[in-house]
Design a protein around this motif. Sequence first.
Motif, mmCIF file in Angstrom:
data_model
loop_
_atom_site.group_PDB
_atom_site.id
_atom_site.type_symbol
_atom_site.label_atom_id
_atom_site.label_comp_id
_atom_site.label_asym_id
_atom_site.label_seq_id
_atom_site.Cartn_x
_atom_site.Cartn_y
_atom_site.Cartn_z
ATOM 1 N N MET A 45 37.107 -25.056 -10.112
ATOM 2 C CA MET A 45 36.658 -23.873 -9.391
ATOM 3 C C MET A 45 37.519 -23.702 -8.151
ATOM 4 O O MET A 45 37.633 -24.622 -7.342
ATOM 5 C CB MET A 45 35.202 -24.030 -9.002
ATOM 6 N N LYS A 46 38.123 -22.571 -8.056
ATOM 7 C CA LYS A 46 38.930 -22.328 -6.875
ATOM 8 C C LYS A 46 39.118 -20.827 -6.694
ATOM 9 O O LYS A 46 38.725 -20.032 -7.533
ATOM 10 C CB LYS A 46 40.278 -23.027 -7.012
ATOM 11 N N TRP A 60 40.385 -27.940 6.633
ATOM 12 C CA TRP A 60 39.886 -26.778 7.395
ATOM 13 C C TRP A 60 38.749 -27.191 8.302
ATOM 14 O O TRP A 60 38.666 -26.750 9.447
ATOM 15 C CB TRP A 60 39.426 -25.668 6.456
ATOM 16 N N ASP A 95 42.943 -11.366 -1.308
ATOM 17 C CA ASP A 95 43.690 -12.288 -2.136
ATOM 18 C C ASP A 95 44.272 -13.412 -1.298
ATOM 19 O O ASP A 95 44.326 -14.562 -1.710
ATOM 20 C CB ASP A 95 44.826 -11.520 -2.818
ATOM 21 N N ASP A 155 32.816 -22.669 -4.270
ATOM 22 C CA ASP A 155 32.943 -23.631 -5.358
ATOM 23 C C ASP A 155 31.580 -24.174 -5.767
ATOM 24 O O ASP A 155 31.247 -24.276 -6.946
ATOM 25 C CB ASP A 155 33.842 -24.795 -4.938
ATOM 26 N N SER A 211 47.641 -30.862 -2.065
ATOM 27 C CA SER A 211 47.110 -30.132 -0.920
ATOM 28 C C SER A 211 48.061 -30.254 0.252
ATOM 29 O O SER A 211 48.062 -31.249 0.967
ATOM 30 C CB SER A 211 45.733 -30.672 -0.529
ATOM 31 N N VAL A 236 43.033 -14.425 1.616
ATOM 32 C CA VAL A 236 41.945 -15.253 2.117
ATOM 33 C C VAL A 236 41.469 -16.218 1.035
ATOM 34 O O VAL A 236 41.213 -17.389 1.283
ATOM 35 C CB VAL A 236 40.774 -14.374 2.600
ATOM 36 N N ARG A 237 41.407 -15.705 -0.183
ATOM 37 C CA ARG A 237 40.838 -16.559 -1.222
ATOM 38 C C ARG A 237 41.747 -17.743 -1.497
ATOM 39 O O ARG A 237 41.300 -18.735 -2.059
ATOM 40 C CB ARG A 237 40.588 -15.755 -2.489
ATOM 41 N N HIS A 238 43.025 -17.592 -1.134
ATOM 42 C CA HIS A 238 43.904 -18.725 -1.409
ATOM 43 C C HIS A 238 43.658 -19.906 -0.494
ATOM 44 O O HIS A 238 44.181 -20.981 -0.710
ATOM 45 C CB HIS A 238 45.370 -18.286 -1.355
ATOM 46 N N TRP A 239 42.883 -19.698 0.525
ATOM 47 C CA TRP A 239 42.455 -20.847 1.325
ATOM 48 C C TRP A 239 41.458 -21.663 0.529
ATOM 49 O O TRP A 239 41.231 -22.817 0.805
ATOM 50 C CB TRP A 239 41.784 -20.378 2.608
ATOM 51 N N GLN A 240 40.873 -20.983 -0.413
ATOM 52 C CA GLN A 240 39.862 -21.627 -1.236
ATOM 53 C C GLN A 240 40.578 -22.234 -2.437
ATOM 54 O O GLN A 240 40.389 -21.825 -3.560
ATOM 55 C CB GLN A 240 38.869 -20.561 -1.696
ATOM 56 N N SER A 241 41.414 -23.240 -2.143
ATOM 57 C CA SER A 241 42.318 -23.714 -3.185
ATOM 58 C C SER A 241 41.601 -24.543 -4.238
ATOM 59 O O SER A 241 42.187 -24.889 -5.251
ATOM 60 C CB SER A 241 43.414 -24.548 -2.552
ATOM 61 N N GLY A 242 40.363 -24.860 -3.995
ATOM 62 C CA GLY A 242 39.655 -25.699 -4.944
ATOM 63 C C GLY A 242 39.892 -27.171 -4.672
ATOM 64 O O GLY A 242 39.285 -28.035 -5.303
ATOM 65 N N ASN A 243 40.775 -27.468 -3.740
ATOM 66 C CA ASN A 243 41.095 -28.857 -3.438
ATOM 67 C C ASN A 243 40.245 -29.332 -2.256
ATOM 68 O O ASN A 243 40.343 -28.813 -1.138
ATOM 69 C CB ASN A 243 42.582 -28.955 -3.087
ATOM 70 N N THR A 244 39.433 -30.301 -2.529
ATOM 71 C CA THR A 244 38.492 -30.754 -1.511
ATOM 72 C C THR A 244 39.210 -31.226 -0.248
ATOM 73 O O THR A 244 38.711 -31.065 0.859
ATOM 74 C CB THR A 244 37.625 -31.885 -2.077
ATOM 75 N N ARG A 245 40.386 -31.809 -0.456
ATOM 76 C CA ARG A 245 41.107 -32.301 0.719
ATOM 77 C C ARG A 245 41.476 -31.150 1.644
ATOM 78 O O ARG A 245 41.384 -31.259 2.866
ATOM 79 C CB ARG A 245 42.370 -33.032 0.278
ATOM 80 N N SER A 246 41.875 -30.059 1.045
ATOM 81 C CA SER A 246 42.200 -28.896 1.886
ATOM 82 C C SER A 246 40.955 -28.427 2.625
ATOM 83 O O SER A 246 41.006 -28.088 3.808
ATOM 84 C CB SER A 246 42.721 -27.749 1.029
ATOM 85 N N TYR A 247 39.861 -28.411 1.902
ATOM 86 C CA TYR A 247 38.630 -27.966 2.544
ATOM 87 C C TYR A 247 38.337 -28.839 3.759
ATOM 88 O O TYR A 247 38.002 -28.346 4.834
ATOM 89 C CB TYR A 247 37.444 -28.038 1.573
ATOM 90 N N ALA A 248 38.492 -30.137 3.535
ATOM 91 C CA ALA A 248 38.240 -31.050 4.638
ATOM 92 C C ALA A 248 39.191 -30.755 5.791
ATOM 93 O O ALA A 248 38.797 -30.794 6.964
ATOM 94 C CB ALA A 248 38.395 -32.488 4.168
#
Lengths: 166, 488, 648, 514, 100
Positions: free
Chosen positions: E98-99, C631, C615, B236, A88, C617-629
């Motif tokens: 899921m991503k 944001w 497409d 997700d 990440s 925008v969806r790449h912000w949704q990388s599936g990686n929780t750390r990235s989500y955090a």
Amino acid sequence: MSASYWLFFVFAGLAVLGAINLIWQRHPIHSALSLILVMGALAVLYLLLGAEFIAAVQVIVYAGAIMVLFVFVIMLLNVGEEERTQWSRVATYVGLPVALLLVVQTGYLLYRAVPVVARVDPNRFVGTTRRVGEMLFTDFLLPFEVASILILVALMGAIVLAKREP
Amino acid sequence: MSFSLSSLLFVLPEIVLSLFGVAVMVAEPFVRPGRKQQLGVLALAGTVASLAAIVFQFELVRRGAPVAAFGGTVLMDSFSLFLHFLVTLVTVLAILASFRYLDREQIHRGEYYALLLFGTVGMGLMVGSGELVLIFLGLEISSISTYILAGFRRTALRSNEAALKYFLLGSFATAFFLFGIALLFGATGTTILTEIRSALAGAQANAALTWMGIAFLFVGLAFKVATAPFQVWTPDVYEGAPAPVTAFLSVGPKAAAMAAFLRIFLTALAPAAGKWFWLIWVSAVLTMFMGNLAALVQTNIKRMLAYSSIAHAGYILIAFAAGTEYGVAAVLFYLVVYALMKLGAFTVVAHVSGPGEERLNIRDYAGLAAREPLVAGCFAVFLFSLIGVPLTGGFLGKFYIFQAAIAEGSPWLLWLVVLGAINTAISIYYYLRVVIAMYFREPSAEIEVAPVPSSVAFVLTLTALGTIYLGLASPVLIRAAAAAQALR
Amino acid sequence: MLDTIWLIPLLPLAGAGALGVFGRHWRQRAVSALGVGSVGLSFAAALGMAYEFFQQDPGTFPRIERYFHWIAAGDFAVPVTFYIDQLSVLMVLVVTGVGFLIHLYSIGYMAQEGGYYRFFAYLNLFMFFMLLLVLAGNYLVLFVGWEGVGLCSYLLIGFYFLRDSASAAGKKAFLVNRIGDFGFTLGLLLLFATFGTLDFARIFQDVAHRPTETFDQVGILTGISLLLLCGAVGKSAQVPLYVWLPDAMEGPTPVSALIHAATMVAAGVYMVARSHVLFSAAPVSLAVVATIGCITGFYAATIGLVQTDIKRVLAYSTVSQLGYMFLGLGVGAFAAGIFHLMTHAFFKALLFLAAGSVIHALQGTQDIRTMGGLRTKIPATYWTFLFGTLAIVGFPGFSGFFSKDEILWQTFISPYGSKVLWFIGVFAAGLTSFYMFRLLLLTFHGDPRHTPVVAERVHESPRVMTRPLMVLALLSLAGGWIGIPAALGGKNYLEDFLAPVFATSRLRLVAAGVPHTPTEELELMALAVGLALAGFGAAYWMYLRRPTLANELAQTFHGPYQMLLNKYYVDELYQKYIVRPLNWLADRILWQTVDVEVIDGAVNGVGFRARAAGDWVRHWQSGNTRSYAAWVVLGALLLVTVLVWVMR
Amino acid sequence: MEALQPYWLSLILLTPLAGVLLLLLLPQEPHERLRRVALGASLLTFALSLPLPFYFDLATPGMQFEAATRWIAVPGFVANYHVGLDGLSLFLTLLTTFLTPLAVLSSWPITHRVKWFFISLLVLETGLLGVFLALDLFLFFVFWEVMLVPMYFIIGIWGHERRVYAAIKFIIYTMAGSALMLVAILWLRQLAGTFELLEISRQLQAGLLRLSAGQEMWLFLAFFLAFAIKIPLFPFHTWLPDAHVEAPTAGSVILAGVLLKMGAYGLLRFCLPLFPNATREFTPWIAALALISIIYGALVSLVQPDGKKLVAYSSVSHMGFVVLGILALNVVGMEGAILQMVNHGVSTGGLFLLVGMLYDRRHTHLIREFGGLATPLPVLSSFFLFVVLSSLGLPLLNNFVGEFLVLVGVFRVNPWQAAVAALGIVLCAWYLLWMVQRVVFGQITNENNRTLPDASRRERAILVAVAVAILWLGIASPLFTRRMEATARHILNQMNPPAVELATQAPAPPRPSQ
Amino acid sequence: MVPISYYLVLSGVLFGLGVVGFLLRRSIITIFMSIELMLNAVNLAFVAFSYLHEKLSGQIFVFFVIVVAAAEAAVGLAIIILVFRNRVSLNIERMNLMKL
């Protein structure tokens, strides 16, 4: 510099060090131990703030129960050092600087927020167990009962999730 | 402050639900596997009883009972009752939608229902509380229940992952929320909303603490409501959670969080409205665009609907930004509509996905209209409603939202409405993709047709009819308008 | 009869309707009876009308018959009105009379053709529209007839729809007419905008009584008349819109006779004559009319010199003769123009029908190079054709002589005419003589050049065809006697008859005129006849005496010959510089580029861009929780910063 | 009738729905029964709408046959079911009820999900009628949007090869356009305090409601965009060829015949009376677009290899006339425009029916696949020619009158525009006749065409109906224009800004509102 | 006497460190502990404000926060166990089925 200053800085320092160590260590067990250190330090600070009951609960429930649970799980799963993935970029290059900025900004704002003249005198305002208890069972009766549901849910959830399929 | 038995009436629905929840738990071991549906029926009875209790409360209020108890921490105003009714109704439908699903996925256990009931308790507290800590507790109860429900398909990796992500990020956001409460408490010395309001209005509160508090509260609430930039977890989690849980998750907690959001911001933080208006405004725009744009490119229907949920949160924020009574009424009405159509849509997904939720791609919906006309028809109704085609609730709801925003009179809100309209146009594409698949395409391979379980059929019919009914003429609209007055 | 004048056009319409709807199931005789009968009745009614007309005092005319409102919106109201005066009576007589003869002739000519009922339905419909045109009391009703005859010509030219060339020719006729009508329509609009009405009576009165200056400051009358002229140029096949008429010979011969010679093409002449008030008030327009007429007359004649298709030669002669009519109109000799219109109707119908008879005799051969020597085999046709030829070349005593001479003389003396125009006109008359005699000689004289198979079956046409020819031959001879010029000691009855119609314009013209002596007229007449004789002589020399000379000349003047043979390549020019570029523009630029690439490209581009944005925008949704955090934290920081610092 | 007047329009609106209900109750088979029911319902609707012009009062500029009742009532949000008819909507209503039975009849060859097809068609009819009859902005918008759904299904399910693309393009294009109109409606509601159209115009007339120049401009543009897409004006037209080509015959007929009219109707009903100043300001630009549409549509039609597409592009050209006539802003032009809407509906509807009949025989729209059809199909070819002649504006047939009136109206305002528009008529003859030449005339080039059956009785019924309408409109146009006159004047009167003294006059008779 | 603001600053710093921990660490369990750290920071703030306003309710809140923390710990650890059982990893970055 009075004793309260010393006490504060020593334990505040311990707490911060513990927190830093918590996030520094790669092995969860070290982190867990650091967290216990933080909690202990905080318990002292609570006392300094006149929160006796909370200080006790902090040690008993938090450090005693919750953290033991953590350690237990770490042992149970036999978790090793964490894997060094770096997938990440956002977290590293955006998240961390931002988080540090947040630390700085929050610290600064909080520092400025309350006038320095407001100082802590541990004797002026004491949250004794009695007073806390009284309040808990009068004004906060409903939340207290609600908390029981929360615990119930948590228990049930833990069982549902963690129990092995029959 | 003394405790009286009569004040228990204020939490009657919660009591009922909790009792039934406990009953379900207790009965669980005594019900043989394969007959667990009986527990569901028990839970259903609980929710229905709770609905009755809410109606009873309505009656009480109508007869002039006081609206606040427990020192103003629990409210029985029309706003609270309206939303109580909504979240409980959602639970009813969610339970019904789950019967066959749980059998199919072989995860039929009493705890599922108990968790739904307890979750509803939490949501009830969120919508009916006038005090931050109680709201927080309600939030936690509903959150924890849903964390668990999200992971209820324990052997499915996606379900695990959904639970994990939801849990971690949820707790993370909760911490922010709590910190916000702490800061507001620091600024005003209280956590009771009305008192915060007067403290803020009286300007005794410390500005920096207040603003930081608002900001952190916003983070926590926006996270639960799933508005940008705190919506990241939604796709997700919705994708991974079992479909009926997603149905519940996308509707119940969202509505409850929205209610709390409204109540906190419009009651407690009203004096600062001039500032947080911009937060809502920006968030609304971001939410709509992110939701709709990302939904455009989805192929997994669950995920697509998840993004659509985000987008709809954005629409709701438009009315929120208006901040008027009118706007609140629009939000409430929209929540009802949204609940029906989203629940219906996810129920369809749950049904069509088949054992193990294998068929989630939009392609799998090809020829559904021919295979299962009822399901396809209902789904089409939901999709058209989600677009906002007239004569569906979705249209009236959106119309009402837009009108509320314009009625406020600010040019910024007009622009917001324009952006909302543009987003509506964007959204047509991805909703209709499903309609195209269902109606215009032939199935690529033979798929055996599972008969529609009666419970699912019931839910679908009810939600579809409800969606249309709400679009025609709506006493619900009037109720919503009346409920909105409670926040002033 | 005048009160029931509506019967005249309506009878053919009824015939057309009945034939069109039911004719398919009727026997041929019934079809002919109805088709010819309706026109015959109409002719009878026209005669009755004419009789009644002469009974009444000329002062009561023009008489206007009003019927229902056809269009009414706001202040724009168009009733269906008929305008009865000398001109329209004359036209009705000519149209129904010639039309009737041609109908009769068609019974024989079309007997073997498929779609017999269809043919008569179209012809009847044509009669209806033509009568509507000449009877119309306002410009819009005139326009109905105007467009209607265009339609019928489209249908009739394309009658042999199995032939691609026929349907193409029909389409071409309609389109070229449409181009002219484009101007005509605008003329109508300008008329209405100027006068607030489209009624003849009111407009003419207005122009006559209002000082010209009020219009001419902005040249409105000139504008109107020029725009109307556009329509006339299209309909009457003048340069540059004449291209459809030669092609129109694709239709059955009676059609060519009826509409492309005798009546429809005369519509433009009629219209200009009818609008004489407008034209005479706009000298510029008159000059344009004359110039166009003159050019057309000469130009078409040159093409006619070398054509080898019997009908085409006649077609170009028609164009040329129409040019004379326009010349007459353009110099202000409206009556002369109409006179020529009438005589031309007779002799040109005759010529075409006779040509049809020739074609009939030869089983469809139209190329004069394969004819010859038919004089003895089909004598009736020959003699009538000869009459027609003499009439058209202006042989003294024949109708064409009087009318053409009148035009040329007027051109010479009119203040709007000129010597140059006159000279060209006379020269063209010589050319006419040449090519007409060429036609006559090649067809009927000399040795037969057709194949033996054809030769065996050559036969005279049935009586139902030859009788009308004879009647028309008679008319071609005698039709001109109602307009013998004073110089020859006669009296121009026709001009006197039409005088009330053109009175207003004549006043204007005579006032500007210069007196000339009758002897001058006789000299000029002699010159014209001389040229015609020269033309005959040349034709005789080239085609009977020295049959090879024509080819030698063609070899020698290869370039000009080819040019004439290919009609100056005008069709090709139109094709190359108008039709094809337009097609290219429409296809490549407008459709393929603007529509598909630019607009649809933009539309799809918006869609594509939206998806691209999705497409992204969806790449912000990388599936990686750390990235989500991350944001979430970023959001929190921004909120705090904005709330605390930016919006304080 | 007097007593029934308030219910009459509602009856017309509900009749197709009754048909829908009946169809719902019927089983999927036999198809014949479903068809007959649909035909019956649509014919009944037509029959019910026939008395309207007879009982229509020529002198009344306002609404007739009005009916109003409260629909949704929340404080601050009152929407009424309010329908009414004036000279503008009268003939559009008739056009709709006239074309729907023809569309139903033309759908006999459909064998796939017959029941749902006719249900869609009848729902569509109600939606279209609602658009023309609604007098409440909310109600109007509801109908405006709702009718897209059945159309979408008609294209998407029963269309041809690229139906999905066409359907989605159609619905997104049009919905995107109307999204902003929704905002404008709400804004207008905010400014005027009501959704009632008549009330809003009353307020505007009386000076009670004054829009600033900016407000007027934005409102106008938002409405206009939605209408321009529907009409469709260049450059918003690209949905149309696709939608038309891919739609089944009935869809194309309704699409071209009625749907496109909604845009022009909207201009007349909303843009002109409500936003007169903005209308005037934008008139040159819109007129330019209309002219471009006329010429552009015609030129592009010229080169279409696909017959249906050719007719589709010709619609762009013809609708340009309508817009131009409207923008003449005088009575003649406006009546011409309204008449032209009806004319275009009949003629182009007829063309689509014919193209559809050919498609039923050969399953292609490509012009080059045909040729020489006059031999095997004399009746069909005759009608084809007839309708083409009507479309290219032959006098005595319908289009001529409309186009000429438009030209007269426009010429008065701007002769050059009229000139360019008239050029469009020339081009129109070109492309249509060229198509006729290639389809109907000549030798049979494709052996498949030799044995095609001529028009069946059903098809003849359709074509005769169209032909009668064409002739009637062409010859007896005052029957129509006289009924439009008062309305046209009324619209134009509304465009003249309110005199101040009007404000002091007694308030208008009470209208159902709030 | 220590100014109250010092406690608050400490609370803020700890909270921020918790955030940093969440972002920095990959091990789910450590991340979870970072959350606990954040909760502790909140508690400190509550207690400090409780002192500032001399209102005991602040301390009561801490009590509830601890309850919540306990509940979360139970559920969270259960989830962690579940995940670990199915995937034999506790690296948060691997949880990305899921991503997008």
